[in-house]
Design a protein around this motif. Sequence first.
Motif, mmCIF file in Angstrom:
data_model
loop_
_atom_site.group_PDB
_atom_site.id
_atom_site.type_symbol
_atom_site.label_atom_id
_atom_site.label_comp_id
_atom_site.label_asym_id
_atom_site.label_seq_id
_atom_site.Cartn_x
_atom_site.Cartn_y
_atom_site.Cartn_z
ATOM 1 N N LEU A 131 91.986 -6.407 40.769
ATOM 2 C CA LEU A 131 91.618 -4.861 40.776
ATOM 3 C C LEU A 131 90.345 -4.993 41.951
ATOM 4 O O LEU A 131 90.416 -3.986 42.561
ATOM 5 C CB LEU A 131 91.037 -4.590 39.444
ATOM 6 C CG LEU A 131 91.918 -4.470 38.382
ATOM 7 C CD1 LEU A 131 91.103 -4.209 36.783
ATOM 8 C CD2 LEU A 131 92.706 -3.348 38.654
ATOM 9 N N GLU A 132 89.626 -5.935 41.980
ATOM 10 C CA GLU A 132 88.651 -5.899 43.130
ATOM 11 C C GLU A 132 89.047 -5.756 44.459
ATOM 12 O O GLU A 132 88.576 -4.862 45.125
ATOM 13 C CB GLU A 132 87.894 -7.077 43.035
ATOM 14 C CG GLU A 132 86.707 -7.430 43.863
ATOM 15 C CD GLU A 132 85.988 -8.629 43.946
ATOM 16 O OE1 GLU A 132 85.089 -8.928 44.444
ATOM 17 O OE2 GLU A 132 86.452 -9.713 43.277
ATOM 18 N N PHE B 15 82.497 -2.473 43.523
ATOM 19 C CA PHE B 15 81.879 -3.668 44.042
ATOM 20 C C PHE B 15 81.580 -4.449 42.842
ATOM 21 O O PHE B 15 81.118 -4.104 41.663
ATOM 22 C CB PHE B 15 80.404 -3.247 44.418
ATOM 23 C CG PHE B 15 79.903 -4.351 45.178
ATOM 24 C CD1 PHE B 15 80.142 -4.863 46.341
ATOM 25 C CD2 PHE B 15 79.138 -5.261 44.615
ATOM 26 C CE1 PHE B 15 79.535 -6.004 46.783
ATOM 27 C CE2 PHE B 15 78.411 -6.343 44.966
ATOM 28 C CZ PHE B 15 78.603 -6.746 46.274
ATOM 29 N N ARG B 16 82.155 -5.877 42.965
ATOM 30 C CA ARG B 16 81.851 -6.955 42.013
ATOM 31 C C ARG B 16 80.249 -7.375 41.881
ATOM 32 O O ARG B 16 80.068 -8.120 42.766
ATOM 33 C CB ARG B 16 82.819 -8.034 42.183
ATOM 34 C CG ARG B 16 82.630 -9.125 41.387
ATOM 35 C CD ARG B 16 84.086 -8.862 40.380
ATOM 36 N NE ARG B 16 84.441 -9.991 39.639
ATOM 37 C CZ ARG B 16 85.162 -10.930 39.800
ATOM 38 N NH1 ARG B 16 86.135 -10.593 40.600
ATOM 39 N NH2 ARG B 16 85.259 -12.012 39.025
ATOM 40 N N ILE B 17 79.551 -6.774 41.123
ATOM 41 C CA ILE B 17 78.265 -7.090 40.944
ATOM 42 C C ILE B 17 77.852 -8.453 40.180
ATOM 43 O O ILE B 17 76.741 -9.041 40.216
ATOM 44 C CB ILE B 17 77.416 -5.954 40.238
ATOM 45 C CG1 ILE B 17 77.737 -5.518 38.848
ATOM 46 C CG2 ILE B 17 77.185 -4.743 41.252
ATOM 47 C CD1 ILE B 17 76.905 -4.891 37.998
ATOM 48 N N HIS B 18 78.940 -8.931 39.560
ATOM 49 C CA HIS B 18 78.663 -10.016 38.404
ATOM 50 C C HIS B 18 80.142 -10.692 38.384
ATOM 51 O O HIS B 18 80.844 -9.806 38.426
ATOM 52 C CB HIS B 18 78.084 -9.570 37.267
ATOM 53 C CG HIS B 18 77.677 -10.837 36.434
ATOM 54 N ND1 HIS B 18 78.629 -11.231 35.523
ATOM 55 C CD2 HIS B 18 76.383 -11.484 36.281
ATOM 56 C CE1 HIS B 18 78.061 -12.145 34.889
ATOM 57 N NE2 HIS B 18 76.894 -12.295 35.142
ATOM 58 N N PRO C 159 74.165 -6.449 34.378
ATOM 59 C CA PRO C 159 73.398 -7.260 35.307
ATOM 60 C C PRO C 159 74.204 -7.541 36.670
ATOM 61 O O PRO C 159 75.241 -7.530 36.767
ATOM 62 C CB PRO C 159 73.714 -8.699 34.407
ATOM 63 C CG PRO C 159 75.134 -8.538 33.683
ATOM 64 C CD PRO C 159 75.217 -7.167 33.570
ATOM 65 N N ILE C 160 73.255 -7.677 37.780
ATOM 66 C CA ILE C 160 73.787 -7.999 39.061
ATOM 67 C C ILE C 160 73.268 -9.576 39.260
ATOM 68 O O ILE C 160 72.383 -9.952 39.022
ATOM 69 C CB ILE C 160 72.752 -7.275 40.008
ATOM 70 C CG1 ILE C 160 73.053 -5.968 40.127
ATOM 71 C CG2 ILE C 160 73.011 -7.881 41.465
ATOM 72 C CD1 ILE C 160 72.095 -5.191 41.066
ATOM 73 N N PHE D 168 75.330 -6.256 47.375
ATOM 74 C CA PHE D 168 75.564 -5.033 46.697
ATOM 75 C C PHE D 168 74.636 -3.979 47.599
ATOM 76 O O PHE D 168 75.271 -3.052 47.733
ATOM 77 C CB PHE D 168 74.694 -5.311 45.273
ATOM 78 C CG PHE D 168 75.031 -4.102 44.575
ATOM 79 C CD1 PHE D 168 75.861 -3.239 44.358
ATOM 80 C CD2 PHE D 168 73.525 -3.421 44.449
ATOM 81 C CE1 PHE D 168 75.855 -1.939 43.720
ATOM 82 C CE2 PHE D 168 73.349 -2.147 43.992
ATOM 83 C CZ PHE D 168 74.622 -1.584 43.506
ATOM 84 N N ILE D 169 73.344 -4.414 47.869
ATOM 85 C CA ILE D 169 72.680 -3.519 48.725
ATOM 86 C C ILE D 169 73.572 -2.888 50.163
ATOM 87 O O ILE D 169 73.354 -1.521 50.099
ATOM 88 C CB ILE D 169 71.343 -4.022 49.258
ATOM 89 C CG1 ILE D 169 70.424 -4.323 47.967
ATOM 90 C CG2 ILE D 169 70.688 -3.131 50.008
ATOM 91 C CD1 ILE D 169 69.356 -5.077 48.295
#
Length: 115
Positions: A50-51, A59-62, A89-90, A98-99
């Motif tokens: 999916l990502e 976005f995959r944060i974790h 959680p990141i 991510f930023i």
Amino acid sequence: MEPKEILVKSSGQIKPVPADNVYYIESSNRKVILYLKEKKIEYYGKISELEESLKPDFFRIHKGYLINMKYSEWYDRTEVQMKNGDRLPISKYKYQEFIKAYQNYISRGRKEKLL
């Protein structure tokens, strides 16, 4: 541009779910859980597949969470708050990436409004 869909395989059927309706996706024990406004949908699948198909809006944060940038309200070094109130959680390893992705997402949105 064609709206993206997530094909959910459940009880022998394949149903399309508009990606725009998904707040975030969680991966747990070979299951994928889609969190939508009114409900959540669980099925067997891989978050990594999916990502790839949902970039750059997600976005995959974790390792266990893939978020829809559209529904993120705020973030700090350790978590992202989604518009449905959930805090996720990141990973400290994903924070800088991510930023950048978030800033790109916001600037892309501004460009689309101007067109």
